[in-house]
Design an enzyme around this catalytic site. Structure first.
Site, PDB file in Angstrom:
ATOM      1  N   GLY A  55      12.741 -49.330  28.110  1.00 35.20           N
ATOM      2  CA  GLY A  55      12.676 -48.353  27.246  1.00 35.20           C
ATOM      3  C   GLY A  55      12.099 -48.787  25.536  1.00 35.20           C
ATOM      4  O   GLY A  55      12.998 -49.444  25.743  1.00 35.20           O
ATOM      5  N   CYS A  96      15.570 -55.115  30.506  1.00 30.29           N
ATOM      6  CA  CYS A  96      15.678 -55.047  28.880  1.00 30.29           C
ATOM      7  C   CYS A  96      16.392 -54.051  28.350  1.00 30.29           C
ATOM      8  O   CYS A  96      17.461 -54.427  28.408  1.00 30.29           O
ATOM      9  CB  CYS A  96      13.707 -54.999  28.998  1.00 30.29           C
ATOM     10  SG  CYS A  96      13.295 -55.317  26.770  1.00 30.29           S
ATOM     11  N   TYR A  97      16.058 -52.808  28.003  1.00 30.74           N
ATOM     12  CA  TYR A  97      17.063 -51.457  27.576  1.00 30.74           C
ATOM     13  C   TYR A  97      18.243 -51.892  28.970  1.00 30.74           C
ATOM     14  O   TYR A  97      18.645 -51.066  28.917  1.00 30.74           O
ATOM     15  CB  TYR A  97      15.978 -50.341  27.608  1.00 30.74           C
ATOM     16  CG  TYR A  97      16.397 -49.374  27.667  1.00 30.74           C
ATOM     17  CD1 TYR A  97      17.560 -49.544  25.810  1.00 30.74           C
ATOM     18  CD2 TYR A  97      16.900 -48.373  28.123  1.00 30.74           C
ATOM     19  CE1 TYR A  97      17.830 -48.415  25.755  1.00 30.74           C
ATOM     20  CE2 TYR A  97      17.606 -47.455  27.456  1.00 30.74           C
ATOM     21  CZ  TYR A  97      18.508 -47.022  26.847  1.00 30.74           C
ATOM     22  OH  TYR A  97      18.835 -46.016  26.678  1.00 30.74           O
ATOM     23  N   HIS A 146      10.920 -60.127  31.341  1.00 33.68           N
ATOM     24  CA  HIS A 146      10.553 -58.276  32.510  1.00 33.68           C
ATOM     25  C   HIS A 146      10.023 -59.474  33.856  1.00 33.68           C
ATOM     26  O   HIS A 146       9.056 -59.482  33.899  1.00 33.68           O
ATOM     27  CB  HIS A 146       9.468 -57.586  31.606  1.00 33.68           C
ATOM     28  CG  HIS A 146       9.403 -56.717  30.947  1.00 33.68           C
ATOM     29  ND1 HIS A 146       9.948 -55.099  31.349  1.00 33.68           N
ATOM     30  CD2 HIS A 146       9.584 -57.087  29.658  1.00 33.68           C
ATOM     31  CE1 HIS A 146      10.129 -54.761  30.354  1.00 33.68           C
ATOM     32  NE2 HIS A 146      10.112 -55.507  28.567  1.00 33.68           N
ATOM     33  N   GLU A 174       8.662 -58.071  35.918  1.00 35.88           N
ATOM     34  CA  GLU A 174       7.352 -57.217  37.181  1.00 35.88           C
ATOM     35  C   GLU A 174       6.384 -57.670  36.341  1.00 35.88           C
ATOM     36  O   GLU A 174       5.153 -57.191  36.889  1.00 35.88           O
ATOM     37  CB  GLU A 174       7.798 -56.139  36.663  1.00 35.88           C
ATOM     38  CG  GLU A 174       7.759 -55.548  35.265  1.00 35.88           C
ATOM     39  CD  GLU A 174       9.201 -55.480  34.612  1.00 35.88           C
ATOM     40  OE1 GLU A 174       9.801 -56.221  34.802  1.00 35.88           O
ATOM     41  OE2 GLU A 174       8.478 -54.535  33.568  1.00 35.88           O
ATOM     42  N   ASP A 192      -9.788 -42.261  48.553  1.00 38.36           N
ATOM     43  CA  ASP A 192      -8.346 -41.561  49.002  1.00 38.36           C
ATOM     44  C   ASP A 192      -8.974 -40.860  49.602  1.00 38.36           C
ATOM     45  O   ASP A 192      -8.258 -40.119  50.473  1.00 38.36           O
ATOM     46  CB  ASP A 192      -7.821 -40.756  47.024  1.00 38.36           C
ATOM     47  CG  ASP A 192      -7.751 -42.644  46.031  1.00 38.36           C
ATOM     48  OD1 ASP A 192      -7.564 -43.257  46.962  1.00 38.36           O
ATOM     49  OD2 ASP A 192      -7.787 -41.843  45.076  1.00 38.36           O
ATOM     50  N   LYS A 234      -2.569 -46.871  44.780  1.00 39.97           N
ATOM     51  CA  LYS A 234      -3.784 -47.110  45.150  1.00 39.97           C
ATOM     52  C   LYS A 234      -3.889 -48.587  45.807  1.00 39.97           C
ATOM     53  O   LYS A 234      -5.368 -48.466  47.025  1.00 39.97           O
ATOM     54  CB  LYS A 234      -4.660 -47.554  43.510  1.00 39.97           C
ATOM     55  CG  LYS A 234      -6.522 -47.923  44.387  1.00 39.97           C
ATOM     56  CD  LYS A 234      -6.422 -46.217  44.114  1.00 39.97           C
ATOM     57  CE  LYS A 234      -7.539 -46.372  44.088  1.00 39.97           C
ATOM     58  NZ  LYS A 234      -8.761 -44.857  43.961  1.00 39.97           N
TER      59      LYS A 234
END
Ligand code: XMP
Length: 516
Positions: A58, A85-86, A172, A174, A230, A372
């Site tokens: 963040g 991180c944060y 990070h 991710e 979708d 998605k």
């Protein structure tokens, strides 16, 4: 909550631009993940019974006044925690360590000096590359914590608590630039925590079928289908759950791609037995667009007529108490409606055109928990063809915003023909899937050319292709030269009304993906 969700991960979002990415990365391991606000009540966490918690990154500083609120009794739940991180700084700060801004941040790639390979870094290579994006960092390790890795810049990059299962990374895991991020997340999910890899398309479908049956009882459900992935997946899911109780409608405003309505109806009706009807409303839409060249007016006219057509068709078709639509998880997160808590909100951004807030239907939104790429997997599992599932996004107002200036039937036809050739070439060259979105644009300018011995004075066609992750930013696609040559030559030779082709090399920003 079903078992396949119970052993999942809760992610507290402290405002990182990567929070959704964390959720997706966890789900790629077939572990359910859900994003919650950082001020979530401890009782809400307990109720969800997660196997792990991730504290996101963040923009705040733990010692700043605007640091987001967070109930530290979460730390007493005995649930494994990963702070990123944060999130790392929060854990350290609340454990009595020191986090400071020394004016020396780390942004971009860094190599790690790993000190312990036992847990989080199991099977990770020496000096592995990670992605950093921080100004503050740990300057004093709290009691009962051990450093697991430092960056090559001498900054603490990862640490863990000696007794509790609290792990933290300053980098990070991710983002794809952290080369072994997947391994590190796997280590946390399955070695440190006891997450269960049960989040699969098959389980999702099974659960949704039951939920839909429970929600609608013997009521009738209307499904608005746009031709995109979708709404097609929603129609297929509804059909599987309640069969003839669901009726799908596709409103063709006359501004779809060539044969698009037919292809979609064919895939759903003949392929899966879905009850679907397509309504050609072009004779209602096109006269209203006559002489209009302002893009916003075009959108407004189409949006309003879409609602009228939808209402009159649904009145004629039967007595529907429910409307099913393809709202996805990113829409739910962005609208701030927490899962299963608040009444459903219809967003003005709607994948079959902006329906009004006051429509008299209860909503069925079976894709509310999916990203998605997960929708695509569910669609595949339900038996929808790849041609429908892997299709590029297509805007609600359709070709109206790709015919720059005034719209006429002749111009629609010219653009449909050029677009069809363009799409066929991308498929044939095997590059369609490298591109996020590709389309042709008809530009209201005529230019001189020569074909045979004849002078021509015809329309200019723009070709656009972009790469992107989410449509928010985009880069123009570096189209191979021989493909560009083929597109130009085949369009000019086969489409009457076009004698020149240009390629758009504008990124977003500063451009937008669509031209209008
Ligand atoms: P822009 O042009 O804003 O487009 O860069 C970003 C993405 O949104 C799509 N788009 C729309 N989709 N209704 C839609 O359903 C619309 O009015 C609309 N306008 C743009 C666009 O195709 C791209 O994928």
């Amino acid at each position: 909550m079903n078992l396949f969700k119970k052993q999942g991960v809760l992610i507290l979002d402290f405002g990182s631009q990567y929070t959704q990415l964390i959720a997706r990365r966890v789900r790629e391991q077939h572990v359910y993940s859900e994003i919650l606000q950082p001020n979530v009540k401890v009782s809400d966490i307990v109720e969800r019974n997660p196997s792990a918690i991730i504290l996101s990154g963040g923009p705040s500083s733990v010692f700043g006044k605007s640091a987001p609120e967070f109930d530290i009794s979460i730390l007493d739940l005995g649930i494994p925690i990963l702070g990123i991180c944060y999130g790392l700084q929060l854990l350290v700060h609340h454990s009595g360590g020191k986090v400071e801004s020394t004016g020396k941040g780390e942004y971009g790639f860094a190599k790690l000096n790993i000190q312990s390979y036992d847990s989080l870094f199991n099977a990770v290579s020496e000096r592995t590359q990670v992605w950093m994006s921080h100004m503050d960092h740990v300057t004093h390790v709290p009691e009962h914590w051990s450093v697991l890795a430092e960056s090559e810049n001498g900054i603490i990059a990862s640490l863990c608590h000696d007794k509790n299962k609290w792990y933290a990374t300053q980098f990070h895991p991710e983002v794809i630039h952290t080369i072994e991020g997947e391994q590190i997340l796997q280590n946390f999910l399955f070695n440190v925590s006891e997450c269960s890899p049960t989040w699969t398309s098959g389980n999702f479908i099974k659960e949704q079928v039951e939920q839909i049956q429970k929600q609608v009882g013997d009521g009738q459900v209307l499904v608005g289908v746009s031709g995109g992935v979708d709404s097609s997946v929603v129609a297929a899911l509804l059909h599987k759950a309640i069969g003839e109780q669901s009726s799908a409608v596709l409103i063709d405003h006359g501004l779809l791609r060539k044969n698009e309505a037919n292809l979609c109806v064919h895939a759903l009706k003949d392929g899966l037995g879905v009850k679907i009807q397509s309504f050609n409303e072009s004779n209602v839409f096109l006269p209203k667009l006559n002489g209009i060249s302002d893009p916003e007016k075009k959108r407004k006219i189409i949006g309003e007529q879409f609602i009228r057509s939808f209402e009159s068709i649904s009145d004629k078709l039967g007595d529907f108490s429910f409307l099913a639509q393809g709202t996805l998880y990113p829409d739910v997160i962005e609208s701030g409606v927490s899962h299963g808590k608040t009444a459903h909100v219809i967003k003005s951004h709607h994948n079959v055109g902006g329906l009004p807030d006051d429509i008299d239907f209860e909503l069925v939104e079976p894709l509310r928990e999916l990203f998605k790429d997960e929708v695509r997997n569910v669609g595949r599992e339900l038996g929808l063809p790849d041609s429908l599932i892997d299709r590029h996004p297509f805007p609600g107002p359709g070709l109206a915003v790709r015919i720059i200036g005034k719209i006429t039937e002749e111009r629609i036809q010219i653009l449909q023909n050029a677009d069809q050739i363009y799409m066929e070439i991308l498929h044939d060259e095997g590059i369609y899937h490298e591109i996020w979105q590709a389309f042709a644009v008809l530009i209201p300018i005529k230019t001189v050319g020569v074909m045979g011995d004849q002078r021509t004075y015809e329309n200019l066609c723009g070709i656009r292709a972009v790469t992107s992750h989410d449509g928010m930013t985009a880069d123009w696609y570096r189209m191979p030269e021989h493909v560009m040559a083929r597109i130009s030559s085949e369009i000019v030779n086969s489409v009457r009304g076009i004698n020149r082709v240009v390629y758009d090399i504008t990124s977003k920003p500063p451009g937008t993906i669509e031209w209008e």
